[in-house]
Structures are given as structure tokens and as C-alpha cells.
Scaffold this active site. Structure first.
Site: not given
Lengths: 259, 383
Positions: B244, B270, B340, B342, B365, B367
Site C-alpha cells: 500500500g 504569466r 501562481l 494570489g 498508510e 505517517t
């Protein structure tokens, strides 16, 4: 029932399409090849008809070697077998030549129903299904948004601008389908594995008994005399709102004959 | 998502990854935002994954599985998670829930259960944690009394993914002495009388992935529902967790890749100070560090997966992969959001979602402190 689905490999729908400098044909190497989108609907419809009525689905394509990927995709969706017509002399064939080649391949295999997507995203002529039907001497029931097979008859709803027409024909027949008809399935992983073991018949022009003089760029009825790249987008028109923005936009739209 | 150049072992694996990417773009991406916003479990997407064979990849073909090595299965999981973590988690948890029967079941149990579990239309849950037994799993207290007809289960499990909607439940129960040597693994089908559920947890992220407590009130199952030996369940629980953890590592890499892709696209588009912000070295170095960390995390989980596929010990490698991949996901999600500015802090962009979801991966699964414990113990031989 034995159903043929004709599929075409086309450049990825979102890729920029280019013509080759040497012979003005579509540059198929410049972009990834994918199954023509409407052909996926055709394959799906064939599979549904075969699942409902029993029978076999054979996918047929004409194209360069890598068009085998498109046959493989149809097989992984569930088609039973493939036929791939591949030959250098086919390069540059126009719609008339394509319909000749496909019709010969189809005629030799006695299908009850032949299904096409209604157009390809590269050529966008929508004529090959009708031409193939004509060459085979079969009824053409095209632009179907619904297909039903009942015994020896096929009934479709032909999509029109005002709604649809009910059209019926005796089998064997040629059908083309529009996007509205269904939602094509994804291939399953098991389908992908199984596709490897399904039979694909690879034919040359000679194998298919075709007359090479009727094929390729030299036999085409039309020629591309010259071509130029699309001009870059012109700068847009800026409308500044000084309390009259709405009126200005309305005027612009009227001038451009949008309204 | 950027098309990662993967070194895959077979043509079928390449076709499988292509199929996964198609499904991500066409079926997952268009609906993820709305479903997460509404905390709606995407059962239709799970059914679609089941129909295409993606819910049974690492299991034997004879029972309906895809017979794929972990190396391939995990990369599918990574692709799914790059678009929708809740779906990646569901696939990982379902695979985990099939693991005990597949690995430790008898031939009869495999024949009875696996075709149903791998059919693609069922979903499993894995019940180990309890309200008072998390990292210290061997302290679990859900009891299974043994009588002539089998087992009678009483107790409560916590933090169960698919808690109230699974079709079958793997349940770790106490059948013997306290500690690790008194635990058994039982299978419980949905609808068994006495099985009920606590209200779903209101989590920080992965809202479309339901998490709920599972309550057992005199739940009876027959002796044939015991997987492995009586009191031998803890070994099964730990083995399942090793597998897992690899799943979570792959999910984390996918999430990080999704976040990096969003940040990269934004940085190219941007413009500030008259140029794309990607031209500023301060920013492009951030992207470069993220990309490098993701590549390292991917290499780490693939190394662990290949060890598992080769049949050699992989538990410590899985712990390292889970630790590094999920810490990387947290850092990348944080930095990608920063790119990114704001806009990253708003729900109009997916970065705040990635950020909230990444935190979960450092906890589930085992910590990341437990992972360090596993690695430290292996290193020092002192437990």
C-alpha cells in the site's frame, strides 16, 4: 451479420496540419496519427450492432504502415479482425481513387453492412461513403444519428438541419454515422492484450487486384496548384467603453454581418 | 499532464499507459473540480476504470486480474493521481483490499473471492486503524470471539477509505493475546448484519474520497472468512501496508507532477515586467528543483516496485519511497502554489487543492514518522 467498419488514420485533431513541399499532400509524419474521431463512433456502432444481433466486425483501412495502429485500436475496442491496404502507390489518392480501392476490398469480402464515420478531420469531404456505395451498387443511408438492423433491413435516422429523416434500406447497405449516434467506449486493457492475437490481413495493391493506374497522385482528378500558410492572426479591434460600449459592439457586429 | 518519458517493460504496458492518459484527459479532468467541490464519490469513474481493467492490474489473470508488475501498475496510479488524487487513492486502497486474499488466501478462498473482487464493479476497504490505535497498530482492540459457526466481531475501525460504500472489508481483529501475535484477518461482505458506519469525516482535502468509521456490532462471519492463520493477521496487515505504501508513493508523485505542470504552464504564460515570469531565474530554479525532486521520487518508488516484482525484500525501500515521495509532494504543492501567487490561493486554480491533498499523503498508510522508524530500525537493528 458481417459488418465492415472503414476507418482512417488522421493527424491528431489538435495538431497543426501541414502540406508537404514536394508533392503538396498532407504531411502525415509531422503529427501523431490517431483514429479519425467519427470513425470511433462507427466502430462503436458496429460493435453494438454485432453485440445485439450477433455477428462479426471487420475493420478496414487504407493508409501507410503506421495506420496499422488505428486498426489495432479498433481491434482493442472489440472488433474481430482487420484488413489493411498499404502500398506506396496509394499515396496521394483522391476521394475517387480511395473509394475505388475500398470498394474493391469490400466487394471481395461480402459484408452485410458497411459503416463509415461521416467525414474525416483531415479531408472533410464526406463523400467517400456515398462513392463506395455507388461503386458497390448498394443503397447508401448516410449521416445516421441512429441505426437499427431488423432482419434484412437497416433503418436509420438521418440527421438534417431541421431534425431527422427516417430512412430504410435493404441489406447489404452502406451507412455513415454522425457524432450524435453514441459514446465510443475506451478499449479495455484485456482488449488491448487480445488485439495482438486478432487476425489482420495486410494487402498490397496487387494483392487486392487493384489497377495501379487508377490510384495515387498521378491519377487524381484534382491537383493542388500551390498553397500558402495561413496568415498570422491580425490584431483585434479594441472597443473602449465611454458609456456607449454596448452600442459600439452592436455596430461592430452589424458591420461584420454577425447580426 | 506532461507526457513523462517512461521506460516501460512491454508494448502492452505502453498501451496501458496510453489508455490511462486518454481516460485522464477525456473522463477524469472534465469532472474532477465539480466532484471534489460537492464531495461526491465518482462511482461512475470507478466503474469505468473497472470496465477497462484498471482495478485489477497487479493480480493474476486466472482470477480476472491484469497480471501486471507493480512497476507498471504504480505508473498507472501515478497518471490517475496527477489529475485526480481521490481516484488514485481509491484504486490504491481497492488494490490493497484485494491483497490479503490474493497473497495469503487458500486456493478455495482465492477462487471464491478474487473473481468478485477483480471484476471491476466492486470496491474494497481495508480496516486496520482504530480511534485509539493508529501508528501503534498492534494495539488494536476490535474483538472477534470464536464460536462453532466462526467469528463474532465487535468494535470500531477508523479512517476507513470507502468506509460506508465498499462491497467488501478486510478487517484486522483481535482473536488472541494482546500485541501483534493475537491479531487475525477476516473478510466481511457489505450488508452483513451488524455492520454500520459513522458519519463521514470532514477532511481538509480529497473530498471526493469518502472516509468513515466502520462499526461492528455482533457481526458474524463463517470460519472460511479467516484469511491466513488465526492470530497470524499482523503479518498480513504489515505486508499489505508495504504494498500500500508503494501505492501512496506513486499517488504522491502523480500529485506533484500535476502541481508542477500547472505551475510551469502558468510561468510560461504569466507576464510581469514585460516578460514571462519563467524568464526570472528565481522562479525557473524553483521549477527545476521541483522537477528534480519529482524525478528522484519516481525513481525511488520504481526501484522499490522492481524489488517487489523480483520477489526480494522491499519493505524498507517502500518506506523510503513513501516518505520521500509524499514529503516531495507537500513541498512541490507548496512551491507550485507560490508560483501562481494570489491566483494559486484561489479555487479558480487547482493548486490549493493539490496543497490540501498533499498533506494527507504524509499521514496515510503510516505517517512519515512511522516510515522513518521503519528505515531507522533497519539501519540500526535496534527497535
Amino acid at each position: 451479420m458481417k459488418i465492415a467498419v472503414c476507418v482512417k488514420q488522421v493527424p491528431d485533431t489538435w495538431a497543426e496540419k501541414k502540406l508537404r513541399d514536394d508533392d503538396s499532400t498532407l504531411d502525415r509524419e509531422a503529427a501523431d496519427g490517431v483514429m479519425n474521431e467519427l470513425d470511433e463512433y462507427a466502430v462503436e456502432e458496429a460493435l453494438r450492432l454485432a453485440e445485439a444481433n450477433g455477428g462479426e466486425v471487420v475493420v478496414v483501412t487504407m493508409g501507410p504502415e503506421r495506420a496499422a495502429e488505428t486498426v489495432r485500436k479498433a481491434l482493442s475496442m472489440g472488433a474481430d479482425a482487420g484488413v489493411h491496404l498499404v502500398d506506396d502507390s496509394l499515396h496521394g489518392s483522391d476521394a475517387l481513387a480511395t473509394s475505388y480501392a475500398l470498394a474493391e476490398v469490400l466487394a471481395a469480402r461480402n459484408f452485410d453492412l458497411v459503416i463509415f464515420g461521416s467525414e474525416s478531420t483531415d479531408a472533410r469531404m464526406s463523400v467517400v461513403p456515398a462513392m463506395v456505395a455507388e461503386r458497390l451498387g448498394l443503397p447508401q443511408v448516410t449521416f445516421a444519428q441512429k441505426v437499427d438492423v431488423d432482419g434484412s433491413k437497416v433503418a436509420i435516422q438521418r440527421q438534417t438541419e431541421y431534425g431527422y429523416d427516417d430512412v430504410e434500406a435493404e441489406l447489404p447497405a452502406v451507412v455513415s454515422v454522425v457524432e450524435k449516434i453514441n459514446e465510443p467506449r475506451y478499449p479495455s486493457f484485456k482488449g488491448i492484450m487480445a488485439a495482438k492475437k486478432k487476425p489482420v490481413e495486410t494487402l498490397t495493391v496487387a494483392d487486392a487486384g487493384l489497377d495501379a493506374a487508377k490510384l495515387g497522385a498521378t491519377a487524381a482528378w484534382t491537383k493542388v496548384a500551390s498553397f500558402a500558410a495561413r496568415p498570422p492572426k491580425a490584431a483585434g479591434t479594441v472597443v473602449t467603453d465611454e458609456g456607449d460600449g454596448g452600442a459600439k459592439i452592436a455596430t461592430y457586429l452589424t458591420e461584420q454581418k454577425f447580426v | 499532464m506532461t507526457c513523462i518519458e517512461r521506460r516501460l517493460p512491454s508494448d502492452e504496458a505502453r498501451a496501458l499507459l496510453d489508455l490511462t492518459r486518454d481516460m485522464c484527459a477525456q473522463s477524469l479532468a472534465p469532472v474532477v473540480d465539480a466532484a471534489e467541490e460537492k464531495s461526491e464519490f465518482p462511482r461512475d469513474i470507478m466503474n469505468l476504470l473497472g470496465q477497462t481493467g484498471l482495478l485489477s492490474l497487479p493480480y493474476p489473470e486466472q482470477f480476472g486480474g491484469g497480471a501486471q508488475p507493480y512497476e507498471v501498475y504504480l505508473q498507472v496510479l501515478e497518471e490517475l493521481s496527477s489529475v485526480w488524487l481521490s481516484v488514485g487513492i481509491s484504486v490504491s486502497v481497492h488494490s490493497l483490499a484485494c491483497f490479503p486474499v490474493a497473497e495469503f488466501g487458500t486456493d478455495e478462498q482465492r477462487q471464491h473471492w478474487l473473481p468478485m473482487m477483480l471484476a471491476g464493479d466492486t470496491i474494497g476497504a481495508y480496516c486496520l486503524s482504530e480511534p485509539h490505535s493508529g501508528s501503534d497498530a498492534s494495539a488494536l482492540s476490535t474483538q472477534a470471539a470464536i464460536d462453532v459457526d466462526g467469528f463474532i466481531i465487535n468494535g470500531q475501525k477508523a479512517w476507513i477509505t470507502h468506509g460506508d460504500l465498499a462491497d467488501f472489508y478486510n478487517v484486522m481483529v483481535r482473536t488472541g493475546e494482546s500485541g501483534a501475535n493475537g491479531i487475525s484477518c477476516l473478510l466481511v461482505a457489505a450488508g452483513t448484519p451488524g455492520l454500520s458506519f459513522a458519519p463521514r469525516e470532514l477532511k481538509m482535502g480529497a473530498w471526493a474520497s469518502p472516509t468513515a468509521g466502520v462499526i461492528f456490532d455482533d457481526v458474524r462471519v463463517g470460519p472460511d472468512h479467516l484469511i491466513g492463520t488465526e492470530d497470524g493477521g499482523f503479518r498480513i496487515a504489515m505486508a499489505a501496508l508495504d504494498a500500500g505504501r508503494l501505492g501512496i508513493a506513486a499517488c504522491a508523485v502523480g500529485l506533484a507532477q500535476g502541481a508542477l505542470d500547472a505551475a510551469t504552464t502558468y510561468a510560461q504564460q504569466r507576464r510581469q515586467f514585460g516578460r514571462p515570469i519563467a524568464q526570472f531565474q528565481g522562479l525557473s530554479f524553483m521549477l527545476a528543483d521541483m522537477d528534480t525532486a519529482i524525478s528522484a521520487a519516481r525513481a525511488l518508488y520504481l526501484d522499490a516496485a522492481r524489488r517487489k516484482d523480483d520477489g526480494v525484500e522491499f519493505g524498507v525501500a517502500a518506506a523510503k519511497a513513501k516518505l520521500f515521495a509524499t514529503d516531495t509532494a507537500m513541498k512541490v504543492a507548496n512551491d507550485a502554489l507560490q508560483v501562481l501567487g494570489g491566483y494559486g490561493y484561489t479555487r479558480d486554480f487547482p493548486l490549493e487543492r493539490y496543497f490540501r491533498e498533499a498533506k494527507m499523503l504524509q499521514i496515510v498508510e503510516g505517517t512519515n514518522q512511522v516510515q522513518r522508524m521503519v528505515i531507522g530500525r533497519a539501519l540500526t537493528d535496534i527497535s
